[in-house]
Design an enzyme around this catalytic site. Sequence first.
Site, PDB file in Angstrom:
ATOM      1  N   LYS A 161       4.976  23.800 100.844  1.00 22.47           N
ATOM      2  CA  LYS A 161       5.247  25.098 100.229  1.00 22.47           C
ATOM      3  C   LYS A 161       3.922  25.689  99.774  1.00 22.47           C
ATOM      4  O   LYS A 161       2.956  24.951  99.548  1.00 22.47           O
ATOM      5  CB  LYS A 161       6.149  24.919  98.993  1.00 22.47           C
ATOM      6  CG  LYS A 161       6.902  26.165  98.602  1.00 22.47           C
ATOM      7  CD  LYS A 161       8.167  26.324  99.434  1.00 22.47           C
ATOM      8  CE  LYS A 161       8.923  27.586  99.100  1.00 22.47           C
ATOM      9  NZ  LYS A 161      10.164  27.680  99.850  1.00 22.47           N
ATOM     10  N   GLY A 180      28.793  35.214  94.432  1.00 23.39           N
ATOM     11  CA  GLY A 180      27.712  35.940  95.114  1.00 23.39           C
ATOM     12  C   GLY A 180      28.171  36.403  96.478  1.00 23.39           C
ATOM     13  O   GLY A 180      28.541  35.592  97.321  1.00 23.39           O
ATOM     14  N   GLY A 214      26.243  38.195  98.587  1.00 20.62           N
ATOM     15  CA  GLY A 214      25.034  38.652  99.273  1.00 20.62           C
ATOM     16  C   GLY A 214      25.055  38.204 100.721  1.00 20.62           C
ATOM     17  O   GLY A 214      26.118  38.067 101.331  1.00 20.62           O
ATOM     18  N   VAL A 269      24.436  35.285 102.342  1.00 24.03           N
ATOM     19  CA  VAL A 269      25.172  34.079 102.708  1.00 24.03           C
ATOM     20  C   VAL A 269      26.618  34.157 102.217  1.00 24.03           C
ATOM     21  O   VAL A 269      27.553  33.807 102.946  1.00 24.03           O
ATOM     22  CB  VAL A 269      24.518  32.799 102.133  1.00 24.03           C
ATOM     23  CG1 VAL A 269      25.244  31.573 102.655  1.00 24.03           C
ATOM     24  CG2 VAL A 269      23.054  32.720 102.513  1.00 24.03           C
TER      25      VAL A 269
END
Length: 348
Positions: A84, A181, A183, A185
């Site tokens: 990362k 949620g 959104g 996904v």
Amino acid sequence: MSLQLTKLDSPRVAGYEEVWVAKDPDASYHGILAVHNTQRGPALGGTRLMRYADGDAALTDVLRLARGMTYKCAAANIPLGGGKSVILEPPSGYDRAALLRAHGRAVESLNGRYITSVDIGTGPVDMVTVRETTTHVTGLPNELNDPSPVTARGVVCATQAARYVRSGSRDLHGVRVAVQGCGHVGKALALQLHVLGARLIVSDVSRERVDAVVAECGAEVCRPDEIYVAKADVYAPCATGATLNVQTIPRLHASMVAGAANNQLETSADGDALRARGITYVPDFIANAGGAIYLCRVLAGWTDAETDAAVESIFESSVEVLRRAEREGISAQTAAERVVEARLGRSA
Ligand code: NAD
């Protein structure tokens, strides 16, 4: 143009293959690149660009995220390792392109041991700028469509696995799923579950997003703070992290949890609390591995069939983890970590 790289060598980075602090004062650039593990392949992990309180907070974040990527890739059985990078967003008035080019030079200096992509604060267009100074980047606009339907399919497989270990059936017909949620996904998940005959309860802080899902699959709606007590069999966290905690777990109505959000447990003790309540929890990095599989498809040039097979294997991985948790009397989170560590060749 004066990139300075410093390799960190402190107890704090023990267990990581390499961690670099990169700076280019001319570009106001201060980044940290962490390669956690490349045993299974080059370390994949996006570039997070955000304001941090200080370098120490950024280091904590990048270390946690890089390790998480190792686990996610190994859990998904894909030939990639974990890494990362973070860029500490400077105060206003900086040149974004110069910042991203400096970051690309830092990525390039790792000679492909680390491959970057998009993350919070960066998008496909930024990766075009990063590409000017490194070849080790994916997630460009021409290669990256929306991974969410693939991630959602993986969550469906994880949900089927939770049902299977509890009842011997993976059929989701009539199963009530509370999706937190709506959104990218969450919406894709709701639509896929609807096709499989599940009954849906949805919530979002955005009324518009809830309405879009209701229009397509006639879901029931609940207020965001009611999702934990909604009369559902499955709680599917697809919004933010840390929603499984000391406040929510005692109230949770559902007997199964499988969702896309990262870092769903606030602390590791929350994994034990779920187990103590008899709630079947598919750990997030197993359930949401479809996102990493999607990136692997882009990098490795997989066909649709290869990608589908990798996503479908989330069912088997989830069953393996849940059975191990049962057998060893441990939380699913601990079981998932042991399964992945075994895949990484460490003693489990
Ligand atoms: P998104 O931003 O498109 O959707 C998140 C939704 O959650 C938004 O609609 C937002 O309004 C809603 N939300 C925020 N707080 C809420 C609350 N308290 N209650 C109800 N709704 C709330 O993000 P996404 O791409 O759908 O990702 C969802 C989660 O899954 C994130 O945690 C992300 O890191 C993780 N994830 C996503 C992918 C992917 O393929 N997009 C892959 C792996 C993991």
